[in-house]
Design an enzyme around this catalytic site. Structure first.
Site, short mmCIF file in Angstrom:
data_model
loop_
_atom_site.label_atom_id
_atom_site.label_comp_id
_atom_site.label_asym_id
_atom_site.label_seq_id
_atom_site.Cartn_x
_atom_site.Cartn_y
_atom_site.Cartn_z
N GLY A 1 -0.97 0.51 -4.58
CA GLY A 1 -2.09 -0.32 -4.15
C GLY A 1 -3.32 0.00 -4.96
CE1 TYR A 40 7.14 -3.57 -11.67
CE2 TYR A 40 6.17 -3.78 -9.49
CZ TYR A 40 6.05 -3.81 -10.86
OH TYR A 40 4.83 -4.07 -11.44
CB CYS A 49 -0.92 0.03 1.22
SG CYS A 49 -0.04 -0.05 2.77
CG ASN A 72 3.87 0.84 2.82
OD1 ASN A 72 3.67 -0.27 2.37
ND2 ASN A 72 4.85 1.62 2.38
N GLY A 73 3.26 -1.94 4.84
CA GLY A 73 4.22 -2.95 5.25
C GLY A 73 3.54 -4.16 5.86
#
Length: 503
Positions: free
Chosen positions: A56, A271, A30, A131-132
């Site tokens: 996301g 990426y 996310c 996030n994570g």
């Protein structure tokens, strides 16, 4: 609350996720965004989330606060679909808001897992965007449930809210930091209370988080591209292991963890991050071009032109072209207007699936020896279809190059990546991979080459500068849930053995 069977499966298997069978790209969980003390906070948050959509694409949400009450909107879908109606944004009142774009890894793709999550505490509410992934999520959840906690979701983010609620500290910022001391893994958090906004990164800085200013107001975002979207000025990165409090008096920094060296995730550079972002002081675009240059040094080929697999392979292909002196050409055109295809009745139709997103530029490819540059190769299922497509367009030779090292190990910090038995490089030699991918030659950037592209002389094996376990197998933190699962499996095996021997 009763959980469905898919939710139970997602809970017991943090890697479980139902994704498009044609999708062979790594996916990040996310993006997070937050703005404090400004008019039109929710509308600004929508714009910031648009810039973070690539992190996301399954669900999104916003929580806002007017100083007294919280307002939330959470739905499956893209930001532009969920928050396109003015009345939706109008319902999100207040001068502070946080937002979240989600691609589910831990917990699964269920509406109750969509963030920001909210909890009422004895001294007011708190909304949280995460996030994570927590690598001790199940360990903590089991313990909390055994002590009476009731969970409403299967997301690891809810564990953090429970830990905050159970803290005996008086101030909310202290309760927040108490909770962080219990969790392991990679995380960037943005939280909102009635009187403050909080941002935090894990002790190694695996997941990114930046601070910006919009006028006199502060902003948190996963990437600098979100600051650019709203016209905010970049201030600095939230440091690894840092907790930042924003309130009416300004910015206050805390360092609740012991001193550790930063180890940001290399896949952000390879990426995930947008090319126009700056992560931990490094331009993503420049780094990816340097990866391409280093790849050209390590794996040259006798060819006519360099072609990227769009869009993520473009900067590396430019770098390869500059270093090799071979012309850069857009031999593959990406279709940006592709939705999911759920009905693919025959194998022949499925094999054509790659053309939904990529189309060969026959005029460029026909009769040419092509160097095809991709950012990474995971299972290889998409790569082989692209190689076939380029050959079918008339290419004489196809030399495939990956701008990352071979992916050998799965991730547990927020990247949706297959288990090791499904990773191409983990189970085949270079020659076997070349044959499976049907290319004339195959080359991967070396680990040391990647570190050189990042501005180092190579990898410091004693003290690695980045999180790189997907290439090396060296995980930077404990994997408590995985250790527990392996111990349970070992115990179950031992018990079966004892039963067998007893008979």
């Amino acid at each position: 609350m009763l959980l469905s069977q898919p939710e139970l499966s997602a809970l017991t298997d943090p890697q479980a996720h139902q994704r498009d069978s044609e999708d062979d790209r790594p996916r990040l969980e996310c993006g997070v965004f937050g703005v404090y003390g400004i008019d039109d906070a929710s509308a600004i948050t929508v714009l910031g989330m648009h810039a973070l959509q690539h992190r996301g694409e399954e669900a999104c949400g916003i929580a806002s606060c007017d100083g007294k009450r919280f307002y939330t909107e959470r739905e499956h879908g893209l930001v532009g679909d969920v928050f396109t109606q003015p009345d939706v944004v109008a319902r999100l009142k207040g001068r502070s808001a946080i937002g979240h774009t989600r691609y589910s890894t831990a917990g699964g793709a269920f509406i109750r897992n969509v963030q920001p999550m909210f909890a009422d505490l004895d001294d007011g509410g708190i909304a949280l965007a995460h996030n994570g992934n927590l690598t001790n999520f199940m360990h903590l959840r089991t313990k909390l449930v055994s002590e009476g906690s009731i969970f409403q979701s299967t997301s690891d983010s809810e564990v953090i809210l429970h830990l905050i609620a159970r803290s005996r500290s008086i101030k909310i910022i202290d309760r927040f930091m108490d909770a962080l001391r219990h969790i392991e893994g990679g995380f960037a958090l943005v939280a909102l209370t009635r009187s403050m906004m909080i941002g935090a990164r894990d002790p190694l800085g695996i997941r990114p988080l930046v601070i910006g200013k919009l006028g006199d107001s502060y902003v948190f975002a996963s990437e600098t591209c979100a600051l650019d979207m709203i016209g905010a000025t970049f201030v600095r990165d939230v440091e690894h292991g840092e907790v930042v409090q924003i309130d009416e008096s300004g910015l206050t920094s805390y360092k609740p963890f012991g001193v550790k060296s930063a180890r940001p995730c290399l896949f952000e550079y390879i990426y995930f991050a947008r090319p126009d972002s700056v992560v931990n002081g490094k331009s993503i675009y420049d780094v990816r071009k340097r990866m391409g240059r280093q790849l050209a040094i390590e794996h040259p080929a006798d060819a006519d032109l360099v072609v990227p697999v769009p869009d993520s392979g473009v900067p590396a292909a430019l770098g390869f072209s500059e270093q090799s002196g071979l012309p850069f050409e857009l031999g593959i055109i990406r279709n940006h207007y592709v939705g999911r295809t759920f009905i693919q009745p025959t194998q022949g139709i499925r094999d054509l699936g790659v053309r939904k997103k990529h189309a060969p530029n026959r005029i460029v490819l026909e009769g040419k020896k092509v160097i095809l540059i991709d950012d990474s190769i995971v299972r290889g299922t998409t790569s082989v279809k692209i190689v076939r497509m380029v050959r079918a367009a008339g290419a004489k030779e196809v030399h495939l190059r990956s701008a990352s090292p071979p992916i050998m190990w799965p991730d547990f910090y927020g990247i949706d990546m297959p288990d090791r038995e499904k990773l191409l490089a983990a189970n085949h030699t270079l020659e076997e991979m070349r044959q499976k991918l049907e290319c004339d030659s195959l080359g991967f950037l070396s680990v040391d080459g990647l570190y050189k592209a990042m501005g180092h002389n190579g990898r410091d094996n004693a003290n690695p500068q980045f999180t790189d376990h997907y290439f090396t197998g060296e995980y930077p933190t404990r994997l408590t849930d995985r250790e527990d699962a392996e111990a349970d499996a070992s115990n179950a095996g031992a018990q079966l053995s004892l039963l067998a021997n007893a008979h």
